[in-house]
Structures are given as C-alpha cells and as structure tokens.
Motif scaffolding. Structure first.
Motif, PDB file in Angstrom:
ATOM      1  N   VAL A 664       0.855  -1.188   0.000  1.00  0.00           N
ATOM      2  CA  VAL A 664       0.000   0.000   0.000  1.00  0.00           C
ATOM      3  C   VAL A 664       0.892   1.238   0.000  1.00  0.00           C
ATOM      4  O   VAL A 664       1.815   1.337   0.818  1.00  0.00           O
ATOM      5  CB  VAL A 664      -0.928   0.011   1.233  1.00  0.00           C
ATOM      6  N   PHE A 665       0.613   2.170  -0.908  1.00  0.00           N
ATOM      7  CA  PHE A 665       1.447   3.362  -1.064  1.00  0.00           C
ATOM      8  C   PHE A 665       0.650   4.623  -0.723  1.00  0.00           C
ATOM      9  O   PHE A 665      -0.598   4.606  -0.690  1.00  0.00           O
ATOM     10  CB  PHE A 665       1.962   3.449  -2.500  1.00  0.00           C
ATOM     11  N   PRO A 666       1.353   5.736  -0.467  1.00  0.00           N
ATOM     12  CA  PRO A 666       0.643   6.986  -0.169  1.00  0.00           C
ATOM     13  C   PRO A 666      -0.377   7.363  -1.237  1.00  0.00           C
ATOM     14  O   PRO A 666      -1.451   7.887  -0.920  1.00  0.00           O
ATOM     15  CB  PRO A 666       1.780   8.020  -0.087  1.00  0.00           C
ATOM     16  N   GLU A 667      -0.069   7.100  -2.498  1.00  0.00           N
ATOM     17  CA  GLU A 667      -0.988   7.445  -3.583  1.00  0.00           C
ATOM     18  C   GLU A 667      -2.302   6.668  -3.487  1.00  0.00           C
ATOM     19  O   GLU A 667      -3.348   7.146  -3.940  1.00  0.00           O
ATOM     20  CB  GLU A 667      -0.322   7.181  -4.935  1.00  0.00           C
ATOM     21  N   ASP A 668      -2.253   5.453  -2.897  1.00  0.00           N
ATOM     22  CA  ASP A 668      -3.480   4.679  -2.710  1.00  0.00           C
ATOM     23  C   ASP A 668      -4.388   5.344  -1.683  1.00  0.00           C
ATOM     24  O   ASP A 668      -5.616   5.374  -1.841  1.00  0.00           O
ATOM     25  CB  ASP A 668      -3.137   3.259  -2.261  1.00  0.00           C
ATOM     26  N   ILE A 669      -3.786   5.882  -0.637  1.00  0.00           N
ATOM     27  CA  ILE A 669      -4.570   6.594   0.372  1.00  0.00           C
ATOM     28  C   ILE A 669      -5.150   7.868  -0.243  1.00  0.00           C
ATOM     29  O   ILE A 669      -6.316   8.225   0.006  1.00  0.00           O
ATOM     30  CB  ILE A 669      -3.699   6.934   1.595  1.00  0.00           C
ATOM     31  N   ALA A 670      -4.343   8.559  -1.051  1.00  0.00           N
ATOM     32  CA  ALA A 670      -4.812   9.788  -1.700  1.00  0.00           C
ATOM     33  C   ALA A 670      -6.017   9.522  -2.594  1.00  0.00           C
ATOM     34  O   ALA A 670      -6.943  10.337  -2.674  1.00  0.00           O
ATOM     35  CB  ALA A 670      -3.681  10.412  -2.510  1.00  0.00           C
ATOM     36  N   GLU A 671      -6.036   8.387  -3.258  1.00  0.00           N
ATOM     37  CA  GLU A 671      -7.154   8.059  -4.142  1.00  0.00           C
ATOM     38  C   GLU A 671      -8.434   7.864  -3.334  1.00  0.00           C
ATOM     39  O   GLU A 671      -9.520   8.302  -3.740  1.00  0.00           O
ATOM     40  CB  GLU A 671      -6.840   6.800  -4.946  1.00  0.00           C
ATOM     41  N   ALA A 672      -8.302   7.222  -2.174  1.00  0.00           N
ATOM     42  CA  ALA A 672      -9.472   7.032  -1.315  1.00  0.00           C
ATOM     43  C   ALA A 672      -9.979   8.361  -0.778  1.00  0.00           C
ATOM     44  O   ALA A 672     -11.192   8.599  -0.700  1.00  0.00           O
ATOM     45  CB  ALA A 672      -9.110   6.097  -0.159  1.00  0.00           C
ATOM     46  N   VAL A 673      -9.043   9.245  -0.421  1.00  0.00           N
ATOM     47  CA  VAL A 673      -9.438  10.579   0.059  1.00  0.00           C
ATOM     48  C   VAL A 673     -10.173  11.332  -1.037  1.00  0.00           C
ATOM     49  O   VAL A 673     -11.210  11.972  -0.788  1.00  0.00           O
ATOM     50  CB  VAL A 673      -8.195  11.370   0.525  1.00  0.00           C
ATOM     51  N   TYR A 674      -9.666  11.269  -2.253  1.00  0.00           N
ATOM     52  CA  TYR A 674     -10.331  11.968  -3.355  1.00  0.00           C
ATOM     53  C   TYR A 674     -11.765  11.459  -3.536  1.00  0.00           C
ATOM     54  O   TYR A 674     -12.685  12.253  -3.790  1.00  0.00           O
ATOM     55  CB  TYR A 674      -9.540  11.815  -4.652  1.00  0.00           C
ATOM     56  N   PHE A 675     -11.958  10.165  -3.395  1.00  0.00           N
ATOM     57  CA  PHE A 675     -13.310   9.617  -3.524  1.00  0.00           C
ATOM     58  C   PHE A 675     -14.256  10.284  -2.526  1.00  0.00           C
ATOM     59  O   PHE A 675     -15.361  10.713  -2.880  1.00  0.00           O
ATOM     60  CB  PHE A 675     -13.283   8.104  -3.299  1.00  0.00           C
ATOM     61  N   PHE A 676     -13.836  10.400  -1.278  1.00  0.00           N
ATOM     62  CA  PHE A 676     -14.707  10.996  -0.269  1.00  0.00           C
ATOM     63  C   PHE A 676     -14.800  12.515  -0.414  1.00  0.00           C
ATOM     64  O   PHE A 676     -15.791  13.130  -0.005  1.00  0.00           O
ATOM     65  CB  PHE A 676     -14.214  10.641   1.134  1.00  0.00           C
ATOM     66  N   ALA A 677     -13.772  13.147  -0.999  1.00  0.00           N
ATOM     67  CA  ALA A 677     -13.776  14.601  -1.140  1.00  0.00           C
ATOM     68  C   ALA A 677     -14.672  15.065  -2.284  1.00  0.00           C
ATOM     69  O   ALA A 677     -15.244  16.153  -2.235  1.00  0.00           O
ATOM     70  CB  ALA A 677     -12.354  15.120  -1.371  1.00  0.00           C
ATOM     71  N   ALA A 678     -14.793  14.243  -3.315  1.00  0.00           N
ATOM     72  CA  ALA A 678     -15.486  14.646  -4.534  1.00  0.00           C
ATOM     73  C   ALA A 678     -16.986  14.375  -4.433  1.00  0.00           C
ATOM     74  O   ALA A 678     -17.409  13.220  -4.306  1.00  0.00           O
ATOM     75  CB  ALA A 678     -14.902  13.919  -5.741  1.00  0.00           C
ATOM     76  N   GLU A 679     -17.776  15.434  -4.507  1.00  0.00           N
ATOM     77  CA  GLU A 679     -19.239  15.281  -4.482  1.00  0.00           C
ATOM     78  C   GLU A 679     -19.723  14.400  -5.622  1.00  0.00           C
ATOM     79  O   GLU A 679     -20.693  13.640  -5.476  1.00  0.00           O
ATOM     80  CB  GLU A 679     -19.899  16.661  -4.594  1.00  0.00           C
ATOM     81  N   GLN A 680     -19.048  14.488  -6.760  1.00  0.00           N
ATOM     82  CA  GLN A 680     -19.486  13.713  -7.924  1.00  0.00           C
ATOM     83  C   GLN A 680     -19.399  12.212  -7.675  1.00  0.00           C
ATOM     84  O   GLN A 680     -20.095  11.422  -8.319  1.00  0.00           O
ATOM     85  CB  GLN A 680     -18.617  14.073  -9.149  1.00  0.00           C
ATOM     86  N   LEU A 681     -18.528  11.818  -6.747  1.00  0.00           N
ATOM     87  CA  LEU A 681     -18.308  10.394  -6.504  1.00  0.00           C
ATOM     88  C   LEU A 681     -19.006   9.881  -5.249  1.00  0.00           C
ATOM     89  O   LEU A 681     -19.439   8.725  -5.211  1.00  0.00           O
ATOM     90  CB  LEU A 681     -16.800  10.119  -6.390  1.00  0.00           C
ATOM     91  N   ALA A 683     -21.347  11.777  -2.937  1.00  0.00           N
ATOM     92  CA  ALA A 683     -22.287  12.716  -2.328  1.00  0.00           C
ATOM     93  C   ALA A 683     -23.220  12.032  -1.334  1.00  0.00           C
ATOM     94  O   ALA A 683     -23.748  12.683  -0.432  1.00  0.00           O
ATOM     95  CB  ALA A 683     -23.104  13.419  -3.410  1.00  0.00           C
ATOM     96  N   LYS A 684     -23.437  10.736  -1.469  1.00  0.00           N
ATOM     97  CA  LYS A 684     -24.373  10.031  -0.594  1.00  0.00           C
ATOM     98  C   LYS A 684     -23.659   9.098   0.389  1.00  0.00           C
ATOM     99  O   LYS A 684     -24.261   8.167   0.916  1.00  0.00           O
ATOM    100  CB  LYS A 684     -25.384   9.251  -1.448  1.00  0.00           C
ATOM    101  N   SER A 685     -22.382   9.404   0.631  1.00  0.00           N
ATOM    102  CA  SER A 685     -21.605   8.594   1.563  1.00  0.00           C
ATOM    103  C   SER A 685     -21.221   9.422   2.776  1.00  0.00           C
ATOM    104  O   SER A 685     -20.530  10.439   2.649  1.00  0.00           O
ATOM    105  CB  SER A 685     -20.330   8.061   0.891  1.00  0.00           C
ATOM    106  N   THR A 686     -21.653   8.993   3.951  1.00  0.00           N
ATOM    107  CA  THR A 686     -21.227   9.615   5.197  1.00  0.00           C
ATOM    108  C   THR A 686     -21.268   8.567   6.298  1.00  0.00           C
ATOM    109  O   THR A 686     -22.069   7.622   6.234  1.00  0.00           O
ATOM    110  CB  THR A 686     -22.081  10.842   5.556  1.00  0.00           C
ATOM    111  N   GLY A 687     -20.394   8.713   7.286  1.00  0.00           N
ATOM    112  CA  GLY A 687     -20.307   7.731   8.354  1.00  0.00           C
ATOM    113  C   GLY A 687     -19.679   6.428   7.916  1.00  0.00           C
ATOM    114  O   GLY A 687     -19.799   5.402   8.610  1.00  0.00           O
ATOM    115  N   ASN A 688     -18.967   6.437   6.806  1.00  0.00           N
ATOM    116  CA  ASN A 688     -18.422   5.208   6.239  1.00  0.00           C
ATOM    117  C   ASN A 688     -16.946   5.039   6.544  1.00  0.00           C
ATOM    118  O   ASN A 688     -16.239   5.990   6.890  1.00  0.00           O
ATOM    119  CB  ASN A 688     -18.632   5.176   4.725  1.00  0.00           C
ATOM    120  N   ILE A 689     -16.475   3.816   6.335  1.00  0.00           N
ATOM    121  CA  ILE A 689     -15.059   3.478   6.492  1.00  0.00           C
ATOM    122  C   ILE A 689     -14.599   2.790   5.221  1.00  0.00           C
ATOM    123  O   ILE A 689     -15.260   1.860   4.727  1.00  0.00           O
ATOM    124  CB  ILE A 689     -14.843   2.523   7.684  1.00  0.00           C
TER     125      ILE A 689
END
Length: 702
Positions: A664-681, A683-689
C-alpha cells in the motif's frame, strides 16, 4: 496593482542580450520586458507584434509574416509558441472582402486562412489593429497613466496638450476589424506621430526596430505619468474627494473578514463554488474610505480589459452589514447580493440584443468594504486575484482622471456589447471543462508527510486549492515550495500548526479563510506512531497518542465543522485513521485506542453534520511504509521487533500477509481521500469506512 506614479525606472533594454537574438526572439524579449512591469500593462493585457521576413515553406520565397501575441496569452510570461503568425499579404487581402462595420465579426473567421506555417496558436481580435499600421514593430499597452487620460471627459484635448501633438486620439470603438481600419486611416492622415490613444481603451505605439519601439512605448507612458503627477500637484488634488472614514486597524480588518468571508463565499456560491481574494493595499483603502466611493463605483470601469474581468460595477457593502454576526449577518448579506443580482439582471434586460448569449452568473466579482478593503470572487484563486488586480488598475485610473477632469466610464450599452460579445462567448465556450474540485479549498493536516503530500497532489490535480498544515516547519516549507512550483503560487499555502494546541488550530483555519474565503474539505492526517507493551506504556506516551490522534482530530474537525456551517454549502471531512482502529495490534495499545477514537469521532461528525450537508468518512490505511514519515523513527524498529522480523523485511511482511499480496502506497490513500472529497463520486456517503490495506480479514468492517 500599479501605483499612479513611481520614481522607479522602467525595465532597461539590455543591448548586449538583444544582440544575440534573432527577429522573433527580439519580439519575445520586448514582450516579456513590457509585461514584467504592471505600470505598462496588466496581466494578460496588451499586445505586441513584429513584421518579419521569412521563407515560405511552400514557395521558398521570402514573405512578410506578422508575429503577434496570440489570443489569451500574457506578455510577461509568454514564450515563442505564444505568438500567432500570419501572412501579411493575406491579411491585406482581407480588406477587399470586408463588407463594412455591420459585418466585422465575420472577419475573425478569416484569420485562420492567413496562418503562416500551420501555426496552431489562435490569432487575437487585435490582429487587424497591428497588421494595418505601416510599422515593423507595434505595441498596444494598457498603462494606467494613459487610460486615465483616455477616460477623461476632455481626453482628446488633454492628449494634445500632454504630448504636444505627437500622439493622436481616436474615439471609442470596440476592438475588431473596423478599428484596425480606423487606425490605418488615422495614421495615414497624421504622418510623423509616435502613437495613438484610444478613448476608454489604451495606447498604440510603434518603431522601426524592436528597441526603438520599446523605448518609444515606455517614454510615452513616462510622459503621461509625469504630466499626471505635475497636474495633481499643481491642483493640490486629494484622491477621490478625500477620506470619508478611517480604515479599521489591521486586527479589526482581520476580525471583520474572518466573520464576513465564509458567509459571503457561501451565499455567492449558489451559482457554483467560488474562491475569494482579499486586497487591503493602500490604494484600495484610499478608495473604499473616500467620499467619492459611491458615485465613482457606480460609473463602472472604462477599459474593456477591466470590466471583462470585474463586471461593469462592484458591490459596495455598507459598514452596518459587516458589523452583524451569525444569522443577522447572513440575512443582510443575502439581501445585498439579491439586490445586486436584480440590478445586474435589469442591466442585462435593458441592453440585450436578439442574439445575445444567455445571462451569466449575476453575482458580483468585486465587493468593496469601506474601512476594510476589497474582495474579489471567481471560480479559481488565480482568476479572483487577477480580477482584484484589474479593479486595482481601475482604481488608479479613477483616481487620476477624477482629480484632473471628469472621469467617464464606458456607456452601458458599449460595456454590455463587450461583455456579451458573441466572439467573447465563443472563446468562453472553448474553455476546457472545469476540473471536479475547482472552487474548493482543502485543508490537509500532516501535509508535509508522505501521505499528506500524496493527498495534496491528488486534490491539486483535480483543481482544489490546498492548505497544508504541519508542525515541521522545514519540511512544510520544502513541500509547499515544491507543490507551488508544480501547480503555481495561487492554489497552495503552507501553515505551521500544532494540532494539539487549540490556538494554533484556530489560527491555521483563520489563515485559510483570509487566503481563500473558507474550507470545503478537511483531511485530518497528522499522525504519530508508538509501540510498547501495556505495562510499559507510560502515561506520557498514552497522552501523546491521545493528544495528537484524538484531541488533534477533534480540534481540526470542530473548526472545519464551524466554518462549513457558516458557509452553508456542506463539506467533506475525511479522517485518516488506521487498520489498527478496527483491529488491535500487540505492543501498540495507546496508538490503537487513539485510532479507534478517530473512527467514532468521525461517526459523531457524520451524525451532526448530515442536516447541514457535511459528510464525514474514514480512510483506514495499513502499513504505508514507502514515503511515510512515521516509519522513519522508532516505529519501524518497534514493529519489526513486535513481529520478530528485520526492518528490511517489513514491507514484504505486510505485503505478504494481505489478501491481495500487494503493498500500500501513499498514492493509494490519496485516491481514497479523493473519492470521499469529490461530491461527484460520494455525495451520498457519510459515516463510512474505507479500508486501504490490500485486504486484511480481521479488519473487515462489520
């Protein structure tokens, strides 16, 4: 922003350097020199050209080629590929098919047919203005000093006086083919002049070679500056009718902006997320605190370059509005914005033509706050900053013009016809689609670490502005400089912050507000790691883990939550926890307990944030060894000892124990962060892991 006059000399022509350059390089050198001084022209404004003999790639014969700054370029930073190149004989032939002023826009469609050597750079609308002047070298600049004269009611007479007849005058005409012919006719009937002032627009100057053209340009501007300075001194002119109020002290200005900017940003973002830029320079404060602020602001700007970027006029807020707080402030700001939008809509309705493009965003670009300064708003930080700089140019123009004569803005219909020009609309339609996070501000704690850097790069690549927080000042400075070099100075800020100290966290968020207007995305990533058996875990070690990983995450989360609530546009909180928050590891009780607290804290934010549109989610990494700072200290040796392996075998150990057998690399974590940051991806996710651990059965969420 430029000052009305300055003792500084203009950039010096370097004859030794110029002697090493060919004709095209000399044009670039002249252009960069002119564009390097904002007293000469503003960012993205102005144009330069040279008529150069070159070999035709088809016939092999030498032909004359017009080299001219291409559409959308900036003189100060452009390179050779920023010039359009066109056959001069074909440009001359266009005069034979021109059907008159009512059809001049169609001539733009013929410019590609004049392209020399398949140059892909689009030609500027100003091309005929340069082509039809019979000089080898032509400059078209927007100096504040000359525009001030061009915006005076007696501008034509005063131009004659200032330059003793050596510089001519043309009445206002929007740029285009007809204006090019007007320049041609005027120069032919006034031989021997060194330049032309265009009413409400700018300056044309010329020369027989690159150096002569440059020196003529800067000398004309210097003469205008000197004349304005002498006239103001002789009249003992006070700028803008003198002060009507005093500026607030800097601390009060900060307090006002910290209260107003998030609310203003949220309300103005009803038409799409906006970024803000605050300007409190002396010239701005002089204007917003002056007696003539109201009438001059209402007149609007004079130069097309100014109002294309700032709208025809600004919104002026009265001080009673920004003394308010909370809901009262929000209601008052919304009332003022609604009134501005209604006024702008009425302006559109009065001036629209049958083929006018649809009305664009009716929110103001420039907001003036007496006592405080100016705020400019746009979809991205660079555009907001440049809009403020252009209105700063307009302030300089209004100061000098109104001190000596009567300042005259462009007639409303003329301004509208520029703002909603079909050619300008076509240019806007050709712009690339905005990236998904344009207009958003992300704050990343632990920003100088490997994971923090990777997250910042990912969010920057999608258009976000990023504020990096870190306790390591040296590492923070290095990372901020690196990211600024890659992405430009506007979207990146580095702020020293200790997430365990409440005052430090509050100050960091205040800096984000003053820089951008607010925060939309929080990535809580600051971290430490420690290992010790339970009986060897000291209270100091326990408290350190809780302080950084639990209290720190609470403090930054709370400040982000407060700010997102004030903005009223929702937001995304992403907490970088760990697989250890789901599954305890031996010899790490303090770390595991703190990471579990982060996960539960995120759920609390999700619960309370849902009615406000604020989402909160968790990314759980595992064993991100490459590039991660926590593995550079004792943690690496401690985890190796706990697992009874050597430090060199750690990466292979964690890789091989995963279900996917992948590191697992830092870029993999960044991709997951982008998913949660982007409304387009998400928008209906909260309280998730979201586990990013290459698969670890015992850490599966349940």
């Amino acid at each position: 922003m430029t000052a009305p006059t300055s003792p500084r000399p203009f950039p010096r022509w370097d004859a030794d350097r110029a002697a090493t350059l060919d004709a095209a390089q000399l044009l670039l050198y002249r252009s960069n020199l002119l564009g390097s001084d904002l007293r000469i022209t503003n960012y993205g404004g102005g144009n330069t050209s040279a008529k150069i003999g070159q070999k035709d790639p088809l016939s092999g014969q030498e032909v004359q080629v017009l080299w001219i700054k291409g559409s959308g370029g900036d003189l100060g930073s452009m390179q050779l590929d920023g010039f359009a190149t066109l056959y001069m004989d074909r440009l001359q032939a266009l005069q034979g098919i021109y059907r008159g002023p009512g059809h001049e826009d169609e001539m733009v469609g013929y410019l590609p047919h004049c392209t020399f050597n398949l140059n892909p750079r689009a030609a500027s609308i100003d091309t005929p203005l340069h082509a039809y002047l019979p000089f080898a070298h032509v400059d078209h600049m927007h100096p504040d000093a000359v525009i001030a004269i061009a915006a005076m009611a007696e501008g034509e007479r005063l131009t004659q006086q200032v330059f003793a007849g050596s510089v001519g005058w043309l009445p206002w005409r929007r740029p285009g083919f007809e204006l090019g012919l007007m320049l041609q006719r005027y120069q032919a009937s006034h031989p021997g002049q060194r330049g032309l002032v265009l009413a409400g627009h700018g300056l044309f100057t010329w020369g027989d070679d690159a150096r002569a053209c440059y020196e003529n340009t800067v000398d004309v501007i210097a003469r205008a500056q000197d004349w304005l300075a002498r006239e103001r001194a002789a009249r003992q002119a006070v700028g803008f009718g003198g002060p009507a109020r005093q500026a607030l002290d800097p601390a009060q200005q900060d307090a006002t902006l910290l209260r107003v900017l998030p609310v203003l940003r949220g309300l103005a973002s009803c038409s799409g997320h906006k970024l803000l830029h605050a300007d409190r320079q002396a010239a701005v404060l002089e204007f917003v605190n002056s007696r003539d602020l109201g009438p001059l602001a209402a007149l609007g700007t004079s130069c097309p370059d100014h109002f294309l970027r700032t709208k025809i006029r600004p919104l002026v807020l009265d001080e009673a509005v920004y003394r308010l707080q909370g809901e009262a402030l929000a209601r008052a700001l919304e009332e003022r914005l609604a009134a501005y939008r209604a006024d702008y809509g009425a302006y559109y309705a009065r001036c629209q033509r049958a083929d006018s493009p649809a009305m664009r965003d009716a929110n103001p670009v420039i907001v003036l706050l007496p006592g405080v300064g100016m705020v400019s708003m746009a979809r991205d930080k660079a555009t907001a900053r440049v809009a403020g700089e252009f209105y700063g140019n307009a302030i300089n123009v209004m100061r000098d013009a109104s001190a000596i004569d009567r300042y005259v803005g462009l007639p409303e219909q003329e301004a509208f016809d520029i703002e909603y020009w079909l050619l300008e609309e076509a240019k806007l339609q050709r712009l690339p689609k905005p990236r998904p996070l344009v207009g958003r501000v992300a704050l990343v704690t632990g920003g100088a670490g490997g994971i923090g850097q990777a997250i910042a790069r990912r969010l920057l690549a999608e258009g976000a502005c990023v504020v990096l927080l870190d306790i390591d000042q040296g590492a923070l400075d290095a990372v901020t400089a690196e990211l600024s070099k890659a992405h430009g100075r506007d979207p990146v800020r580095g702020v020293h912050c200790d997430v365990t100290r409440e005052a430090s966290v509050v100050a960091a968020f205040q800096r984000a507000v003053l820089e951008y207007g607010g925060v939309d995305i929080l990535v809580s990533n600051a971290g430490i790691a420690s290992a010790a058996s339970i009986e060897d875990t000291s209270l100091e070690l326990w408290n350190l883990n809780q302080s950084v990983l639990a209290t720190g995450y609470f403090l930054v989360g709370r400040e982000a939550f407060r700010l997102m609530k004030a903005q009223g546009r929702g937001g995304s909180i992403v907490m970088i926890a760990s697989k250890n928050g789901m599954l305890a590891s031996p010899q790490a009780s303090a770390y595991c307990a703190a990471k579990a607290a982060e996960i539960q804290l995120s759920r609390s934010f999700a619960l309370e944030g849902a009615p406000l549109g604020i989402r909160s989610n968790v990314v759980n990494p595992d064993a991100v060894i490459r590039g991660s700072k926590i593995w550079t200290g004792k943690w690496s040796a401690e985890r190796a000892a706990a697992n009874k392996i050597s430090e060199q075998d750690l990466e292979a150990f964690y890789r091989d124990r995963s279900l996917l057998k992948r590191s697992v690399f830092p870029e993999d974590i960044a991709e997951a962060v982008y998913f949660f940051a982007a409304e387009q991806l998400s928008a209906k996710s909260t309280g998730n892991i979201l586990n990013v651990d290459a698969g670890h059965l015992a850490a599966f969420t349940r």
